[in-house]
Design an enzyme around this catalytic site. Structure first.
Site, mmCIF file in Angstrom:
data_model
loop_
_atom_site.group_PDB
_atom_site.id
_atom_site.type_symbol
_atom_site.label_atom_id
_atom_site.label_comp_id
_atom_site.label_asym_id
_atom_site.label_seq_id
_atom_site.Cartn_x
_atom_site.Cartn_y
_atom_site.Cartn_z
ATOM 1 N N THR A 29 0.854 -1.187 0.000
ATOM 2 C CA THR A 29 0.000 0.000 0.000
ATOM 3 C C THR A 29 0.890 1.238 0.000
ATOM 4 O O THR A 29 2.088 1.141 -0.267
ATOM 5 C CB THR A 29 -0.987 -0.054 1.193
ATOM 6 O OG1 THR A 29 -1.910 1.024 1.088
ATOM 7 C CG2 THR A 29 -0.279 0.022 2.539
ATOM 8 N N ASN A 30 0.333 2.416 0.255
ATOM 9 C CA ASN A 30 1.142 3.645 0.297
ATOM 10 C C ASN A 30 0.584 4.570 1.360
ATOM 11 O O ASN A 30 -0.396 4.245 2.034
ATOM 12 C CB ASN A 30 1.182 4.297 -1.093
ATOM 13 C CG ASN A 30 -0.194 4.695 -1.569
ATOM 14 O OD1 ASN A 30 -0.840 5.569 -1.002
ATOM 15 N ND2 ASN A 30 -0.672 4.025 -2.614
ATOM 16 N N LEU A 31 1.185 5.737 1.515
ATOM 17 C CA LEU A 31 0.904 6.607 2.658
ATOM 18 C C LEU A 31 -0.225 7.606 2.407
ATOM 19 O O LEU A 31 -0.428 8.515 3.202
ATOM 20 C CB LEU A 31 2.178 7.352 3.072
ATOM 21 C CG LEU A 31 3.270 6.461 3.658
ATOM 22 C CD1 LEU A 31 4.535 7.278 3.907
ATOM 23 C CD2 LEU A 31 2.790 5.819 4.954
ATOM 24 N N ALA A 96 -4.369 7.502 -4.688
ATOM 25 C CA ALA A 96 -2.990 7.089 -4.969
ATOM 26 C C ALA A 96 -3.048 5.599 -5.300
ATOM 27 O O ALA A 96 -2.881 4.735 -4.424
ATOM 28 C CB ALA A 96 -2.102 7.357 -3.763
#
Ligand code: C5P
Length: 219
Positions: A29-31, A96
């Site tokens: 995943t990402n932030l 995102a």
């Protein structure tokens, strides 16, 4: 009496990160916090639009009056968005979205085998949701976002052309993910303008006013 800027308009928006499973307990995943997308959804609703928000895994309350669809992976986000997109006036892609996902997700938790060797994870490309919506025969007015670590204006200009969207919004940052403040760089066919540093809800209201002007000028 001033009619609301987006009265009678339908807006679809993606927000947050995606989560790409490796096995039942792990993933990539990402932030992204989803804050900017949720703020835009709220601002669009306040401006009178009928708003559908497709959200990746985030810890945020649904803005009042907004229809929310929760998804995990990029493929699920794509599957939620594409059938709804043709009926929209506006599509705003703030999510995102992971560019790649593990080619195979293991049905069982991957275990250490004691040999000291690490598994390699083969990746494959995810579908581009924004480019797919922009390529529909009669697309809604599409707005893309860009978060870059360098050369924002050049990357934003290139991304606008690559995705074939009329408006690309750059996060001026730095390190905007999870923050409550930001500044935005709006890139269109004519050039660029910046919405100066402010809290994300104020930025969202200004952006929605800008988009509404573009939409109303088109008619
Ligand atoms: O290609 P890149 O990820 O940098 O482009 C960012 C823009 O494209 C954002 O608006 C993002 O929401 C959208 N996007 C998408 N589907 C993808 C990748 C990006 O909708 N698979």
């Amino acid at each position: 009496f001033q009619p609301k800027l987006l009265a009678g308009r339908k807006l679809l928006i993606t927000a947050g990160p995606t989560f790409e499973p490796i096995d039942p307990v792990r993933g990539i995943t990402n932030l992204s916090s989803g804050k900017m997308g949720f703020a835009i959804a709220r601002a669009a609703r306040e401006a009178g639009a009928e708003v559908t928000l497709v959200a990746g895994p985030v810890h945020l309350a649904t803005p009042r009056g907004v229809t929310r669809i929760d998804v995990q992976s990029a493929q699920q986000m794509f599957d939620a968005v594409l059938p709804l997109a043709p009926a929209q006036d506006l599509f705003v892609a703030t999510a995102a979205v992971a560019d790649w996902r593990p080619a195979q997700s293991s049905a069982q938790k991957i275990k250490k085998d004691g040999s000291g060797s690490a598994p390699s994870i083969a990746m494959c490309e995810n579908p581009d949701i924004l480019a797919s919506v922009a390529a529909l025969p009669a697309p809604p007015f599409c707005v893309g976002f860009a978060a870059e670590s360098e050369n924002l204006a050049a990357h934003a200009r290139a991304k606008r052309l690559r995705k074939k969207v009329p408006l690309l919004v750059g996060n001026v940052g730095p390190a905007t993910f999870g923050q409550d403040h930001n500044a935005l760089l709006l890139v269109d066919a004519e050039g660029e303008r910046e919405i100066p540093h402010n809290d994300k809800q104020s930025l969202a209201r200004e952006l929605i006013a800008d988009i509404a002007r573009r939409l109303n000028a088109k008619q």
